[in-house]
Design an enzyme around this catalytic site. Structure first.
Site: not given
Length: 277
Positions: A2-3, A263, A59
């Site tokens: 999660p961000e 990425r 985060k």
């Protein structure tokens, strides 16, 4: 993943469920999740601690206890579930906080990438996780001069640098693609070549994107949930991320996918043209 928006959603979900609960005991099934102290020390110090508040920094989830801060990073697959203490421990439940009311908060992590730190109350800002973080997206110090100073000696693509948690904290791969699209910046652009207008746009669109995502409960791609049966909805509003070979919602060009810094990166070749200057 999660961000920041997903962690914010997890924070608010947990606050509704575990505030003012007191920890009776802790069961550590996979000790490697605890980074800065031994599992035995972790258990001993958490006994009889009450969860007073839960906040977020980048985060990281921050559980405010009587005498400590419990820092928790979910990494790729981390989740928290509230269960009956007597319920069977499942395969991916690695840290279990048993409360005095016979409920338990269980940290579930398929990949075991998540990390926890236990920090004394007066040493939060001195802790390694907090020292490594840059500014929050809504910090008043986040302006074009701040970014210009951070970017001036870096020749890396902006897609790589925008993910640097030591500059702006909380941005991950999904939102990086969305921010750069809204800012009309090609992800390959060296960050030290960005104009003042680009820097202003990055700041503006970071706030816009993350605020919208928080309102939608985050983005559900693959396996993110903030709680059992609860998923985010921001994936319905993505402009480019995971939309390879689909039409750009702005100009009808075909969205491209590439890899930058390892990425997966999505962008529109027309709205985010490469620059020669």
């Amino acid at each position: 993943m999660p961000e920041l928006p997903e962690v914010e959603t997890v924070k608010e979900t947990l606050k509704r469920k575990v505030l003012n609960k007191t920890i009776k005991d802790v069961r550590v099934i996979y000790p490697n999740i605890i980074e800065n102290i031994s599992s035995n020390e972790f258990i001993d110090k958490l006994k009889n601690q009450t969860i007073i508040d839960i906040t977020r920094r980048g985060k990281w989830l921050i559980f405010h206890l009587n005498d400590y801060y419990l820092l928790s990073h979910l990494r790729m697959e981390g989740k928290y579930f509230l269960k009956d203490s007597n319920e069977e421990i499942t395969k991916h439940q690695h840290i279990i906080f048993d409360f005095t009311d016979n409920l338990s908060l269980r940290y579930n992590d398929t990949r075991k990438f998540g990390r926890m730190h236990l920090v004394e109350k007066d040493k939060l800002e001195e802790s390694k996780p907090m020292q490594e973080l840059g500014l929050e997206p809504w910090d008043n110090k986040l302006n074009k001069n701040y970014l210009k100073e951070k970017y001036k000696s870096k020749k890396l693509p902006i897609k790589t640098v925008i993910l640097d948690q030591g500059i702006i904290t909380g941005i991950g791969n999904i939102y990086a693609d969305e921010i750069l699209f809204l800012s009309n910046i090609n992800p390959y652009t060296p960050c030290n070549k960005l104009k003042d207008k680009d820097l202003d746009n990055i700041i503006k669109n970071t706030k816009i994107t993350l605020e919208k995502a928080i309102k939608e409960g985050g983005t559900t791609i693959r396996s993110y949930t903030s709680d059992e049966g609860i998923t985010g909805l921001f994936q319905n509003n993505l402009y480019v991320h995971c939309r390879e070979k689909e039409e750009c919602l702005n100009c009808k060009s075909i969205i491209l996918k590439t890899r930058i810094g390892g990425r997966g990166t999505y962008y529109c070749p027309k709205c985010q043209k490469e620059r020669n200057d």
